[in-house]
Design a protein around this motif. Structure first.
Motif, PDB file in Angstrom:
ATOM      1  N   LEU A   1       1.042  -1.160   0.047  1.00  0.00           N
ATOM      2  CA  LEU A   1       0.110  -0.244  -0.090  1.00  0.00           C
ATOM      3  C   LEU A   1       0.916   1.175  -0.145  1.00  0.00           C
ATOM      4  CD1 LEU A   1      -2.941   0.756   0.178  1.00  0.00           C
ATOM      5  CD2 LEU A   1      -2.911   0.865   2.682  1.00  0.00           C
ATOM      6  N   ARG A   2       2.132   1.124   0.474  1.00  0.00           N
ATOM      7  CA  ARG A   2       2.883   2.380   0.491  1.00  0.00           C
ATOM      8  C   ARG A   2       3.465   2.809  -1.071  1.00  0.00           C
ATOM      9  NH1 ARG A   2       5.017   4.107   5.184  1.00  0.00           N
ATOM     10  NH2 ARG A   2       6.990   4.870   3.844  1.00  0.00           N
ATOM     11  N   VAL A   3       3.705   1.652  -1.629  1.00  0.00           N
ATOM     12  CA  VAL A   3       3.913   2.173  -3.225  1.00  0.00           C
ATOM     13  C   VAL A   3       2.699   2.963  -3.762  1.00  0.00           C
ATOM     14  CG1 VAL A   3       4.315   1.200  -5.587  1.00  0.00           C
ATOM     15  CG2 VAL A   3       5.033  -0.204  -3.341  1.00  0.00           C
ATOM     16  N   GLY A   4       1.508   2.639  -3.441  1.00  0.00           N
ATOM     17  CA  GLY A   4       0.227   3.244  -4.066  1.00  0.00           C
ATOM     18  C   GLY A   4       0.179   4.602  -3.550  1.00  0.00           C
ATOM     19  N   LEU A   5       0.756   4.705  -1.992  1.00  0.00           N
ATOM     20  CA  LEU A   5       0.520   6.053  -1.497  1.00  0.00           C
ATOM     21  C   LEU A   5       1.559   6.896  -2.008  1.00  0.00           C
ATOM     22  CD1 LEU A   5       0.042   4.920   2.347  1.00  0.00           C
ATOM     23  CD2 LEU A   5      -1.641   6.237   1.133  1.00  0.00           C
TER      24      LEU A   5
ATOM     25  N   GLY B   1      -2.611  15.588   1.235  1.00  0.00           N
ATOM     26  CA  GLY B   1      -3.874  15.873   1.833  1.00  0.00           C
ATOM     27  C   GLY B   1      -5.165  15.727   0.818  1.00  0.00           C
ATOM     28  N   GLU B   2      -4.768  15.126  -0.378  1.00  0.00           N
ATOM     29  CA  GLU B   2      -5.669  14.612  -1.334  1.00  0.00           C
ATOM     30  C   GLU B   2      -6.765  13.628  -0.852  1.00  0.00           C
ATOM     31  OE1 GLU B   2      -7.513  12.090  -4.486  1.00  0.00           O
ATOM     32  OE2 GLU B   2      -5.736  11.708  -3.530  1.00  0.00           O
ATOM     33  N   SER B   3      -8.245  13.792  -0.911  1.00  0.00           N
ATOM     34  CA  SER B   3      -9.029  12.792  -0.333  1.00  0.00           C
ATOM     35  C   SER B   3      -8.862  11.434  -0.461  1.00  0.00           C
ATOM     36  CB  SER B   3     -10.450  13.156  -0.756  1.00  0.00           C
ATOM     37  OG  SER B   3     -10.431  13.035  -2.094  1.00  0.00           O
ATOM     38  N   GLY B   4      -8.514  10.916  -1.794  1.00  0.00           N
ATOM     39  CA  GLY B   4      -8.357   9.423  -1.983  1.00  0.00           C
ATOM     40  C   GLY B   4      -6.954   9.047  -1.220  1.00  0.00           C
ATOM     41  N   LEU B   5      -5.788   9.940  -1.219  1.00  0.00           N
ATOM     42  CA  LEU B   5      -4.747   9.575  -0.400  1.00  0.00           C
ATOM     43  C   LEU B   5      -5.081   9.534   1.017  1.00  0.00           C
ATOM     44  CD1 LEU B   5      -1.828   9.381  -1.008  1.00  0.00           C
ATOM     45  CD2 LEU B   5      -1.609  11.780  -0.572  1.00  0.00           C
TER      46      LEU B   5
ATOM     47  N   PHE C   1      -4.459   5.990   3.445  1.00  0.00           N
ATOM     48  CA  PHE C   1      -3.669   6.347   4.428  1.00  0.00           C
ATOM     49  C   PHE C   1      -4.255   5.428   5.623  1.00  0.00           C
ATOM     50  CE2 PHE C   1      -1.318   8.333   8.151  1.00  0.00           C
ATOM     51  CZ  PHE C   1      -0.082   7.780   7.760  1.00  0.00           C
ATOM     52  N   ALA C   2      -5.505   5.903   5.977  1.00  0.00           N
ATOM     53  CA  ALA C   2      -6.364   5.468   6.814  1.00  0.00           C
ATOM     54  C   ALA C   2      -6.472   3.856   6.833  1.00  0.00           C
ATOM     55  CB  ALA C   2      -7.799   5.883   6.793  1.00  0.00           C
ATOM     56  N   VAL C   3      -6.541   3.305   5.697  1.00  0.00           N
ATOM     57  CA  VAL C   3      -6.411   1.803   5.353  1.00  0.00           C
ATOM     58  C   VAL C   3      -5.258   1.327   6.056  1.00  0.00           C
ATOM     59  CG1 VAL C   3      -6.549   0.063   3.689  1.00  0.00           C
ATOM     60  CG2 VAL C   3      -8.151   1.995   3.590  1.00  0.00           C
ATOM     61  N   HIS C   4      -3.803   2.036   5.591  1.00  0.00           N
ATOM     62  CA  HIS C   4      -2.625   1.740   5.908  1.00  0.00           C
ATOM     63  C   HIS C   4      -2.678   1.553   7.488  1.00  0.00           C
ATOM     64  CE1 HIS C   4       1.618   2.700   7.052  1.00  0.00           C
ATOM     65  NE2 HIS C   4       2.009   1.906   5.965  1.00  0.00           N
TER      66      HIS C   4
ATOM     67  N   LEU D   1       6.879   9.435  10.027  1.00  0.00           N
ATOM     68  CA  LEU D   1       7.439  10.219   8.691  1.00  0.00           C
ATOM     69  C   LEU D   1       6.365  10.266   7.859  1.00  0.00           C
ATOM     70  CD1 LEU D   1      10.740   7.685   8.653  1.00  0.00           C
ATOM     71  CD2 LEU D   1      10.396  10.326   9.447  1.00  0.00           C
ATOM     72  N   ASP D   2       5.434   9.395   7.950  1.00  0.00           N
ATOM     73  CA  ASP D   2       4.530   9.382   6.669  1.00  0.00           C
ATOM     74  C   ASP D   2       3.165  10.620   6.742  1.00  0.00           C
ATOM     75  OD1 ASP D   2       5.508   7.263   5.610  1.00  0.00           O
ATOM     76  OD2 ASP D   2       4.414   5.631   6.721  1.00  0.00           O
ATOM     77  N   ALA D   3       3.061  10.954   8.118  1.00  0.00           N
ATOM     78  CA  ALA D   3       1.933  11.966   8.117  1.00  0.00           C
ATOM     79  C   ALA D   3       2.297  13.076   7.435  1.00  0.00           C
ATOM     80  CB  ALA D   3       1.974  12.364   9.838  1.00  0.00           C
TER      81      ALA D   3
END
Length: 428
Positions: free
Chosen positions: A85-89, A99-103, A107-110, A133-135
């Motif tokens: 999932l990180r690759v897709g993020l 901050g894009e809604s899909g992103l 991230f919530a799924v992650h 780091l991801d936030a």
């Protein structure tokens, strides 16, 4: 658990990764910046899978002692899912920005998968630290501190020992949650203060740079004007020197040649006298042309009265002589402005060079058919008749000639010790 942190590169905005708990730094476009360079690539690309591998390996080694041997293999599923999932993020963040809604949804799924991984393998909390780091990479605005808090909660969940540990020691879980949250919020506050100071310094640097740029432009303008003024004054000085030496000398030569009696001279002598007089007249014309060419052009693209007022003020400052200029009654438009300027220039030059005046008054008035220019000084004065007889005249013959060329007249009223009054009537 400590996390490796990079130092900001020179010339770049700080990304907040200099603290154990990084926070976002807003870019100029309102989006969070992403770490760049070799160290940034290490933190965002290689560190997460490394921590995932370490957390699962350590969990495998400790699973027997901690009693979750039967769950360690299942923990691989959510752990590998978060890595995929990180690759897709990362790709989506590059296209749409933080901050894009899909992103945010991905991230919530992650984070949910990360909770499941920690529930199956409590030591996956080692990998959970990548949430700090991801936030700033994937989120924006208020979602960032929320994500940091969730990460602190997941870490406390793993540090307590997972579901069994929370059930066995809820107080310890609460205490670890508080410690993690307080530490994360404290580091966020310190990093925000550091960011605020950095922004203040950057604003100060921008202001100083802008002030330096403005000062440089002003300095260049002042240098340019000083150079132009120096050139104009030098041209005026040269024109005056040519007029008062060469031109006046040639006038004297012509007057002397005219005064030579013709009786008693043979034809050869008369021819030579005429040739000498003609040569002197031609040289006088050339000298006057040189004076005209050297004199600064005061009226190009400007109002004649404003230019004349500026000329008088500049002359007054240069020669330290009090000068007044009154053009309230002057007609508009000003007739023959170049002649007015040249006569005024010559009169002021005479006042400074010969009259030793302390004050000068220049008045422009309109009459029904003429413009009247009066120039009065309080200098030592002179006898106009005597000066004319000697072939001198302080530039007055040149002024009279200039005024005569445009159909006007020039009167001179002066006496030794009584100053001088020049009155020029210029036809409209």
């Amino acid at each position: 658990m400590p996390v490796a942190t990079p130092r900001p590169t020179a010339g770049a905005r700080p990304t907040g990764l200099a603290a154990p708990l990084p926070i976002p730094v807003r870019g100029t476009d309102g989006e969070a910046t992403i770490p760049t360079g070799p160290l940034g690539r290490l933190l965002t690309v290689w560190l997460p899978p490394l921590l995932a591998a370490v957390s699962w390996t350590v969990g495998l080694l400790a699973s027997d002692a901690l009693g979750f041997r039967h769950l360690i293999l299942w923990a691989l599923v959510p752990t590998l899912a978060t890595l995929l999932l990180r690759v897709g993020l990362t790709r989506r963040a590059r296209v749409h920005g933080a901050g894009e809604s899909g992103l945010v949804a991905l991230f919530a799924v992650h984070q949910a998968l990360l909770v499941l991984a920690v529930a199956l393998n409590p030591l996956a909390c080692i990998y959970a630290f990548v949430g700090y780091l991801d936030a700033p990479r994937f989120l924006a605005g208020r979602a960032i501190p929320v994500s940091v808090g969730v990460t602190a909660l997941i870490c406390a969940f793993g540090q307590t020992g997972g579901t069994a540990g929370v059930a066995a020691a809820p107080a310890l879980f609460v205490m670890l949650v508080l410690v993690n949250v307080l530490l994360s919020l404290g580091m966020m506050h310190l990093d925000k203060e550091r960011e605020r100071e950095m922004l203040t310094r950057e604003a100060a640097v921008r202001e100083l740079t802008e002030a330096y740029r403005e000062n440089s432009a002003l300095h260049e303008e002042l240098v340019r004007r000083a150079r132009e003024r120096g050139v104009a004054e030098e041209r005026t000085r040269l024109a005056r020197e040519i007029h008062d030496t060469v031109a006046q000398g040639l006038v004297g030569v012509i007057r002397q040649l005219e005064a030579v009696p013709q009786e008693g001279l043979d034809d050869s002598a008369r021819r030579r006298m005429r040739t000498a007089e003609q040569a002197a007249r031609e040289s006088l014309v050339d000298a006057r042309r040189a004076v005209e060419a050297l004199a600064p052009q005061q009226l190009e693209g400007e109002d004649p009265l404003e230019s004349l007022a500026e000329l008088v003020a500049r002359w007054s400052r240069t020669h330290r002589i009090v000068a007044t200029f009154d053009a309230d009654a002057a007609p508009s438009p000003l007739p023959h402005p170049h002649a007015v300027v040249r006569v005024t220039q010559e009169a002021m030059a005479n006042a400074a060079r010969h009259a030793r005046a302390g004050a000068l008054e220049i008045v422009l008035e309109g009459e029904p058919d003429a413009l009247v220019l009066r120039i009065r000084d309080d200098g030592r004065g002179f006898d106009p008749a005597e000066a004319a007889a000697r072939g001198r005249g302080h530039g007055i013959p040149g002024m009279r000639s200039r005024i005569r060329e445009i159909g006007g007249t020039l009167d001179v009223d002066s006496a030794p010790g009584e100053g001088t009054l020049l009155t020029a009537r210029i036809p409209r």
